[in-house]
Design a protein around this motif. Structure first.
Motif, PDB file in Angstrom:
ATOM      1  N   GLY A 288       0.832  -1.198   0.000  1.00 22.82           N
ATOM      2  CA  GLY A 288       0.000   0.000   0.000  1.00 22.82           C
ATOM      3  C   GLY A 288       0.865   1.247   0.000  1.00 22.82           C
ATOM      4  O   GLY A 288       0.739   2.099   0.864  1.00 22.82           O
ATOM      5  N   LEU A 289       1.772   1.321  -0.987  1.00 23.44           N
ATOM      6  CA  LEU A 289       2.706   2.437  -1.037  1.00 23.44           C
ATOM      7  C   LEU A 289       1.972   3.742  -1.318  1.00 23.44           C
ATOM      8  O   LEU A 289       1.045   3.781  -2.116  1.00 23.44           O
ATOM      9  CB  LEU A 289       3.746   2.200  -2.126  1.00 23.44           C
ATOM     10  N   PRO A 290       2.418   4.810  -0.670  1.00 24.78           N
ATOM     11  CA  PRO A 290       1.809   6.105  -0.954  1.00 24.78           C
ATOM     12  C   PRO A 290       2.241   6.614  -2.320  1.00 24.78           C
ATOM     13  O   PRO A 290       3.248   6.175  -2.868  1.00 24.78           O
ATOM     14  CB  PRO A 290       2.371   6.995   0.164  1.00 24.78           C
ATOM     15  N   ASP A 291       1.471   7.557  -2.869  1.00 24.50           N
ATOM     16  CA  ASP A 291       1.879   8.222  -4.104  1.00 24.50           C
ATOM     17  C   ASP A 291       3.079   9.109  -3.807  1.00 24.50           C
ATOM     18  O   ASP A 291       3.354   9.442  -2.663  1.00 24.50           O
ATOM     19  CB  ASP A 291       0.728   9.089  -4.640  1.00 24.50           C
ATOM     20  N   GLY A 292       3.724   9.527  -4.872  1.00 25.16           N
ATOM     21  CA  GLY A 292       4.856  10.442  -4.716  1.00 25.16           C
ATOM     22  C   GLY A 292       6.025   9.768  -4.047  1.00 25.16           C
ATOM     23  O   GLY A 292       6.268   8.582  -4.231  1.00 25.16           O
ATOM     24  N   CYS A 293       6.740  10.547  -3.244  1.00 17.85           N
ATOM     25  CA  CYS A 293       7.877   9.994  -2.519  1.00 17.85           C
ATOM     26  C   CYS A 293       7.362   9.034  -1.458  1.00 17.85           C
ATOM     27  O   CYS A 293       6.450   9.364  -0.705  1.00 17.85           O
ATOM     28  CB  CYS A 293       8.673  11.125  -1.859  1.00 17.85           C
ATOM     29  N   ARG A 294       7.964   7.829  -1.377  1.00 17.10           N
ATOM     30  CA  ARG A 294       7.398   6.848  -0.437  1.00 17.10           C
ATOM     31  C   ARG A 294       7.720   7.186   1.012  1.00 17.10           C
ATOM     32  O   ARG A 294       7.202   6.562   1.916  1.00 17.10           O
ATOM     33  CB  ARG A 294       7.834   5.430  -0.802  1.00 17.10           C
ATOM     34  N   PHE A 295       8.541   8.158   1.238  1.00 23.07           N
ATOM     35  CA  PHE A 295       8.867   8.541   2.611  1.00 23.07           C
ATOM     36  C   PHE A 295       8.007   9.714   3.096  1.00 23.07           C
ATOM     37  O   PHE A 295       8.013  10.043   4.286  1.00 23.07           O
ATOM     38  CB  PHE A 295      10.359   8.890   2.703  1.00 23.07           C
ATOM     39  N   HIS A 296       7.249  10.349   2.196  1.00 21.15           N
ATOM     40  CA  HIS A 296       6.628  11.612   2.580  1.00 21.15           C
ATOM     41  C   HIS A 296       5.689  11.560   3.793  1.00 21.15           C
ATOM     42  O   HIS A 296       5.645  12.507   4.562  1.00 21.15           O
ATOM     43  CB  HIS A 296       5.965  12.312   1.369  1.00 21.15           C
ATOM     44  N   PRO A 297       4.951  10.439   4.017  1.00 22.18           N
ATOM     45  CA  PRO A 297       4.054  10.480   5.193  1.00 22.18           C
ATOM     46  C   PRO A 297       4.806  10.625   6.517  1.00 22.18           C
ATOM     47  O   PRO A 297       4.238  11.056   7.506  1.00 22.18           O
ATOM     48  CB  PRO A 297       3.325   9.139   5.128  1.00 22.18           C
ATOM     49  N   ARG A 298       6.074  10.248   6.545  1.00 20.48           N
ATOM     50  CA  ARG A 298       6.825  10.330   7.798  1.00 20.48           C
ATOM     51  C   ARG A 298       7.831  11.474   7.782  1.00 20.48           C
ATOM     52  O   ARG A 298       8.564  11.670   8.733  1.00 20.48           O
ATOM     53  CB  ARG A 298       7.599   9.020   8.018  1.00 20.48           C
ATOM     54  N   CYS A 299       7.871  12.204   6.698  1.00 17.48           N
ATOM     55  CA  CYS A 299       8.989  13.129   6.494  1.00 17.48           C
ATOM     56  C   CYS A 299       8.683  14.524   7.017  1.00 17.48           C
ATOM     57  O   CYS A 299       7.633  15.098   6.705  1.00 17.48           O
ATOM     58  CB  CYS A 299       9.309  13.202   5.009  1.00 17.48           C
ATOM     59  N   PRO A 300       9.584  15.094   7.792  1.00 19.72           N
ATOM     60  CA  PRO A 300       9.370  16.459   8.287  1.00 19.72           C
ATOM     61  C   PRO A 300       9.578  17.510   7.201  1.00 19.72           C
ATOM     62  O   PRO A 300       9.163  18.659   7.374  1.00 19.72           O
ATOM     63  CB  PRO A 300      10.428  16.601   9.395  1.00 19.72           C
ATOM     64  N   LEU A 301      10.191  17.123   6.074  1.00 18.38           N
ATOM     65  CA  LEU A 301      10.450  18.105   5.017  1.00 18.38           C
ATOM     66  C   LEU A 301       9.391  18.086   3.926  1.00 18.38           C
ATOM     67  O   LEU A 301       9.456  18.861   2.979  1.00 18.38           O
ATOM     68  CB  LEU A 301      11.811  17.830   4.355  1.00 18.38           C
ATOM     69  N   ALA A 302       8.450  17.150   4.031  1.00 20.36           N
ATOM     70  CA  ALA A 302       7.550  16.905   2.904  1.00 20.36           C
ATOM     71  C   ALA A 302       6.750  18.143   2.514  1.00 20.36           C
ATOM     72  O   ALA A 302       6.261  18.892   3.357  1.00 20.36           O
ATOM     73  CB  ALA A 302       6.610  15.753   3.246  1.00 20.36           C
ATOM     74  N   THR A 303       6.652  18.357   1.206  1.00 22.41           N
ATOM     75  CA  THR A 303       5.827  19.434   0.662  1.00 22.41           C
ATOM     76  C   THR A 303       4.817  18.824  -0.294  1.00 22.41           C
ATOM     77  O   THR A 303       4.792  17.600  -0.479  1.00 22.41           O
ATOM     78  CB  THR A 303       6.702  20.424  -0.124  1.00 22.41           C
ATOM     79  N   ASP A 304       4.017  19.656  -0.919  1.00 16.80           N
ATOM     80  CA  ASP A 304       3.031  19.158  -1.881  1.00 16.80           C
ATOM     81  C   ASP A 304       3.706  18.404  -3.019  1.00 16.80           C
ATOM     82  O   ASP A 304       3.189  17.408  -3.510  1.00 16.80           O
ATOM     83  CB  ASP A 304       2.215  20.321  -2.447  1.00 16.80           C
ATOM     84  N   LEU A 305       4.866  18.900  -3.429  1.00 18.47           N
ATOM     85  CA  LEU A 305       5.612  18.244  -4.503  1.00 18.47           C
ATOM     86  C   LEU A 305       5.867  16.777  -4.156  1.00 18.47           C
ATOM     87  O   LEU A 305       5.689  15.878  -4.978  1.00 18.47           O
ATOM     88  CB  LEU A 305       6.948  18.975  -4.706  1.00 18.47           C
ATOM     89  N   CYS A 306       6.280  16.529  -2.888  1.00 14.78           N
ATOM     90  CA  CYS A 306       6.624  15.175  -2.458  1.00 14.78           C
ATOM     91  C   CYS A 306       5.412  14.248  -2.486  1.00 14.78           C
ATOM     92  O   CYS A 306       5.553  13.038  -2.596  1.00 14.78           O
ATOM     93  CB  CYS A 306       7.197  15.200  -1.043  1.00 14.78           C
ATOM     94  N   ARG A 307       4.229  14.820  -2.331  1.00 15.42           N
ATOM     95  CA  ARG A 307       3.035  13.992  -2.283  1.00 15.42           C
ATOM     96  C   ARG A 307       2.587  13.531  -3.663  1.00 15.42           C
ATOM     97  O   ARG A 307       1.809  12.601  -3.782  1.00 15.42           O
ATOM     98  CB  ARG A 307       1.896  14.748  -1.586  1.00 15.42           C
ATOM     99  N   VAL A 308       3.093  14.193  -4.705  1.00 13.32           N
ATOM    100  CA  VAL A 308       2.685  13.792  -6.055  1.00 13.32           C
ATOM    101  C   VAL A 308       3.822  13.197  -6.881  1.00 13.32           C
ATOM    102  O   VAL A 308       3.618  12.241  -7.622  1.00 13.32           O
ATOM    103  CB  VAL A 308       2.063  14.964  -6.841  1.00 13.32           C
ATOM    104  N   ALA A 309       5.015  13.774  -6.743  1.00 14.04           N
ATOM    105  CA  ALA A 309       6.092  13.359  -7.644  1.00 14.04           C
ATOM    106  C   ALA A 309       7.116  12.510  -6.920  1.00 14.04           C
ATOM    107  O   ALA A 309       7.638  12.908  -5.885  1.00 14.04           O
ATOM    108  CB  ALA A 309       6.773  14.595  -8.232  1.00 14.04           C
ATOM    109  N   GLU A 310       7.368  11.318  -7.449  1.00 14.44           N
ATOM    110  CA  GLU A 310       8.411  10.469  -6.884  1.00 14.44           C
ATOM    111  C   GLU A 310       9.765  11.043  -7.297  1.00 14.44           C
ATOM    112  O   GLU A 310      10.022  11.248  -8.482  1.00 14.44           O
ATOM    113  CB  GLU A 310       8.258   9.045  -7.418  1.00 14.44           C
TER     114      GLU A 310
END
Lengths: 352, 296, 337
Positions: A288-310
């Motif tokens: 059940g991998l997330p979209d975008g970067c697979r680390f973004h749900p746990r990442c303190p740096l995550a932005t909108d970009l990370c949620r869509v683009a790997e």
């Protein structure tokens, strides 16, 4: 590190290993699990690569796919100029002795019903090393090499301590005179005082026998101690790859930074200092991998970009030392980035 | 300089695996006694007929239907045959049939289970369906049919019993192989280039044998009972050969109508004692061969 | 340190019958520990050091064939006494334990909410609704997202780290005064371990709950405990505050453990402790560490050293701690470096 040979001994390109999903009720299959999802790295002769990652990162699966204990589902494994990813059983026979593995659990990796001598002699016989007499001599040599007395040849695994078993595991792996050795969590089942013995043994043997070593572990302290380069895996991908010291002191992926922040320290100044996790929560399941970067749900740096683009792998190294990262915002982790724009993760990541 | 470990102090150095097992078995008092009784029984049925004065097939109308006496400790039958001699020679046949049937069943079960468990996939599916089919057949009925069609010989009776007792072993062995093939020592062997067949036979089998030994031991009891059932139905060995089950069958009339209790009592007792002892030995073997029993 | 300890272990001995039937094997050998209210004690040792058996003894969970001696007092009350019901009540209410494997404390067939409310109702006599409310509160406190909605879930529907959080919630449900944790993070990923450690540290500050944290990793203890007891072969060999222990380790075993770990900025060979720990069945009269110790002299092989104060609340069980501390190394040291 040797640079006498330009061509890498091992060149892994886009390696994939996908397991079919479990068959559920009414014959429906769960989605396939991409345990290793397109990883690439190379290894020069004599080099030691540390492969770091937590459970489920795919590091063991990757090792087994490279050694062809598992059949890779994609990509290439070029060993000494030859792609072995799709070699048949017979052709593999000539490659097998050249790459060996030291396994994690010294309790499970030795056959409980075979003596040490039987296990090692089998390794020699199967690979047609010498005749009966020379095999006996070689057995003694191998035991001595790993620091065991000759009388251990007659012992069963249950008559030895964990450290001794792991020495036997190493001797067996070395029986075929391999060039490439994988050590898969080879220390993690051992007590701390024994870990150091086996770590030293691995390093000594590497130097003495000019082995190329892939040291797989979740223990960053030990990986850094042993390896020249470090590859960090997260959910089937390599998220960072670079020189060991550089990765340690200047992590270029927030996941690496979290791992570093979670390393327990025994320096006097560490007393009373709490380990502060940078990443929050736990890894999602592989199916059940997330979209975008697979680390973004746990990442303190995550932005909108990370949620869509790997993120693509890119080089952020300095001084000609490549440091690869799969992070859109790696620069935010470096001290050069201005203090106020760096999110919370970056500051705690710097300590080591 | 290379570091060297000191010789570690080890308490268990002396014990190989089988010696440990024997030590654990000896703690099981009942199993040891049962093993002793079985030994005596085995000795009796093998040596007894040679030592004994009486012959199992000698007819003597002068001393028919005698209750137990000193001359005939188990009495005689309606033809004046000595029951003790018959029980002993019958025991030979009974135990031989049971042992042979169990060996055949264990061999078949191990082969099928190992292949299914190790290779998995389609082969596994096919083999396990066959196991299911054998489970679902009404075994006694088919055995009866088989024996009637082919005729009762040592071979057919052994085959008939084995044909319906191998499935349990197959399932046990398959389960063992499924879990053992995931163990790292199997990966280690494969990465050394050890072939599949050698892995199956040399590496996994010794580790999978424990449940087979236990279930085979217990299977002997089942085989004795099955054979007895066959003989009881008159489908076992034909006279003058007798097994314990066959003797029970012959005695039906004498016991119920004439009150000649000794005719049925002694063969029945032998079956009971043997089956009980075999079961106790099986229990003891299970505990002895399971090293987890000793871990703290 | 407060004058009256919350928990006082004195000369605790745990023995098992030897496997070959002759004599007894001592797995815990006359250890003494104290725990002040609110204090966090780290117990560090390798496998076979007796650290888990000490925890089991605290909880009254030793296997039936074991034999104990010495005393464990909770607020002056003897826990090793025979008054079963009273002691069970104390242990149930005041002392809670978290194990390495969360599934040993969770029932796989019952929902998490059911298990939590059951314990809460039993110990605090709350009604159904109040217990439920408290359960949600606890799950929230240990950081389970969507706590209320997840009460109905079963243990297998949670990840390993979350299960350990639930076990902690379960342990906290009756507001224990002492929490005993036996390697609760060993099976977890390092990032999750860091989170759990931070969680327990926070909970400890909030509730002033005393904690015994058992681990094999000296580093884990560093950021967490006030005091550390290092165990080797059934005995406490060194005891000090964390800062003191890291600054001036004084038992050769502790020093060996610290040297076994790779250090930042140092890529030279590690300095392991040679040999392996002794079999508890074959310990001699002397110091159990002597066969592996570079400082050992003849006296060490004959007389077992007792813990003695070396200043600053620091205690060491070594005949030669002065030499060890002074760094006067025996010649043998140079042999493995």
């Amino acid at each position: 590190m040797a640079e006498r040979d330009e061509a890498p001994l091992l060149d892994v390109r886009g390696l994939e290993k996908t397991f079919p999903g479990r068959r559920g009720r009414r014959g429906r299959r769960a989605p396939a699990v991409r345990a290793v999802d397109g990883i690439s790295f190379d290894l020069r002769r004599g080099e030691t690569l540390g492969l770091v990652g937590e459970s489920g990162s795919g590091k063991s699966t990757a090792a087994r796919a490279i050694l062809r204990l598992l059949q890779p589902t994609g990509g290439q494994v070029v060993f000494d100029g030859e792609d072995i990813a799709r070699l048949g059983r017979r052709e593999l026979r000539s490659v097998r002795p050249r790459m060996q593995m030291v396994f994690q659990d010294p309790y499970s990796s030795l056959n409980p019903r075979m003596t040490v001598g039987e296990a090692i002699r089998e390794a020699l016989r199967v690979n047609r090393v010498g005749d009966r007499g020379s095999r006996a001599a070689r057995l003694g040599e191998l035991l001595e090499l790993v620091g065991l007395d000759a009388h251990f040849a007659g012992r069963y695994p249950h008559q030895m301590s964990g450290g001794q078993r792991q020495r036997v595991g190493i001797a067996r792996a070395l029986a075929t005179e391999p060039e490439l050795v994988f050590a898969d969590e080879a220390l993690s089942a051992l007590d701390v005082s024994i870990q150091a013995q086996i770590a030293n043994l691995l390093v000594d043997l590497r130097d003495e026998l000019e082995l190329t070593l892939v040291f797989i572990s979740h223990d960053l302290r030990m990986v850094r101690h042993i390896s020249h380069r470090i590859a960090v895996m997260y959910l089937g991908r390599i998220v960072e790859l670079g020189d060991a010291e550089q990765v340690w002191s200047r992590p270029a992926h927030p996941y690496t930074a979290s791992l570093l922040a979670a390393v327990p320290s025994t320096e006097p100044e560490a007393a009373g200092r709490r380990l502060e996790p940078v990443a929050h929560g736990e890894r999602p399941d592989l199916d059940g991998l997330p979209d975008g970067c697979r680390f973004h749900p746990r990442c303190p740096l995550a932005t909108d970009l990370c949620r869509v683009a790997e993120p693509e792998i890119r080089d952020v190294g300095t001084d000609g030392a490549p440091q690869l990262t799969a992070c859109h915002h790696a620069e935010l982790l470096f001290p050069a980035a201005s203090a106020e724009s760096a999110p919370t993760g970056a500051s705690s990541a710097k300590r080591s | 300089m290379r570091l060297r470990t000191r010789k570690p102090p080890l308490t268990e150095l002396h014990g190989s695996l089988s010696r440990d097992a024997w030590r654990r078995f000896r703690r099981h008092t009942l199993a040891v006694v049962a093993l002793g009784v079985l030994g005596v029984l085995l000795l009796a049925v093998i040596v007894g007929p040679f030592v004994l004065d009486a012959e199992p097939e000698r007819i003597d109308f002068g001393s028919k239907n005698l209750p137990p006496t000193l001359a005939h400790p188990m009495g005689t039958d309606e033809l004046g045959r000595d029951q003790l001699a018959r029980v002993l020679s019958g025991g030979r046949l009974t135990l031989a049939v049971a042992t042979a049937a169990v060996l055949v069943a264990a061999l078949l079960g191990v082969v099928v289970g190992a292949i299914a468990g190790y290779w998995g996939g389609l082969i596994d599916n096919a083999l396990m369906r066959i196991v299911d089919v054998f489970y679902s057949l009404p075994s006694l009925f088919v055995v009866i049919l088989l024996v009637t069609l082919v005729g009762a010989s040592f071979g057919t009776i052994v085959a008939a019993i084995a044909a319906f007792t191998w499935m349990n072993t197959a399932r046990l062995v398959r389960a063992s192989y499924l879990s053992l093939k995931e163990r790292e020592f199997v990966d280690a062997a494969r990465s050394l280039g050890v072939g599949d067949v050698r892995i199956v036979v040399r590496h996994i089998l010794p580790n999978a044998l424990t449940p087979v030994i236990v279930s085979a031991t217990l299977g002997i009891a089942t085989a004795i009972l099955t054979e007895s059932a066959l003989s009881f139905l008159g489908l076992g060995f034909q006279p003058p050969h007798a097994t314990w089950g066959g003797m029970l069958n012959e005695s039906r009339d004498a016991v119920t109508n004439l009150g000649h209790w000794w005719r049925g009592f002694f063969p029945g007792l032998m079956i009971l004692v043997t089956v009980l002892c075999v079961n106790y030995v099986g229990d003891g073997a299970r505990d002895a061969l399971d090293p987890r029993k000793e871990e703290r | 340190m407060s004058p009256e300890p919350l928990l006082a272990v004195e000369d605790l001995v745990v023995e098992f019958p030897a496997p070959d039937g002759g004599g007894a094997v001592r797995v815990v050998d006359e250890i003494s520990l104290t725990l002040a209210p609110g204090e966090a004690l780290g117990v560090v040792g390798e496998s076979g050091s007796g650290k888990s058996m000490t925890a089991f003894a605290l909880m009254g969970l030793l296997p039936a064939q074991s034999r104990t001696a010495g005393s464990i007092r909770y607020r002056g009350e003897e826990l090793l006494a025979d008054d079963g019901a009273r002691i069970a009540a104390i242990r149930g209410r005041e002392v809670a334990m978290v194990y390495q494997d969360p599934m040993t404390s969770l029932n796989p067939v019952l929902s998490v909410g059911h298990q939590l409310t059951q314990v809460i109702r039993h110990h605090r006599g709350l009604g159904k609704a109040a217990a439920r409310e408290r359960a949600v509160e606890l799950l929230r406190a240990v950081g389970i997202p969507g706590a209320a909605a997840r009460l109905r879930d079963h243990p297998h529907q949670f990840s390993g780290g979350q299960r350990q959080r639930i076990v902690i919630a379960l342990a906290l449900s009756c507001d224990p005064k002492v929490l005993v944790a036996d390697e609760p993070t060993t099976a977890l990923d390092v990032t999750v371990q860091a989170e759990i450690l931070a969680l327990v540290a926070r909970l400890r500050e909030q509730s002033r709950m005393a904690t015994v944290w058992i681990t094999h990793d000296l580093g884990v203890v560093g950021g967490f405990a006030d005091r550390v007891a290092v165990m080797y072969s059934g005995r406490v060999v060194e005891q000090a505050t964390v800062a003191e222990l890291f600054r001036a380790p004084s038992h050769p075993y502790t020093i060996g453990l610290l040297n076994s770990l790779p250090r930042a900025g140092d890529r030279t060979r590690l300095t392991p402790i040679p040999g392996s720990p002794p079999d508890p069945a074959q310990r001699g009269d002397g110091c159990a560490f002597a066969p592996r110790c570079a400082w050992a002299v003849d006296a060490c092989r004959v007389h077992r050293p007792q813990l003695e104060p070396v200043g600053g609340g620091h205690e060491v069980a070594c005949h030669r701690w002065r030499e060890v501390r002074g760094g006067i190394e025996h010649e043998a040291v140079t042999h493995h470096g």
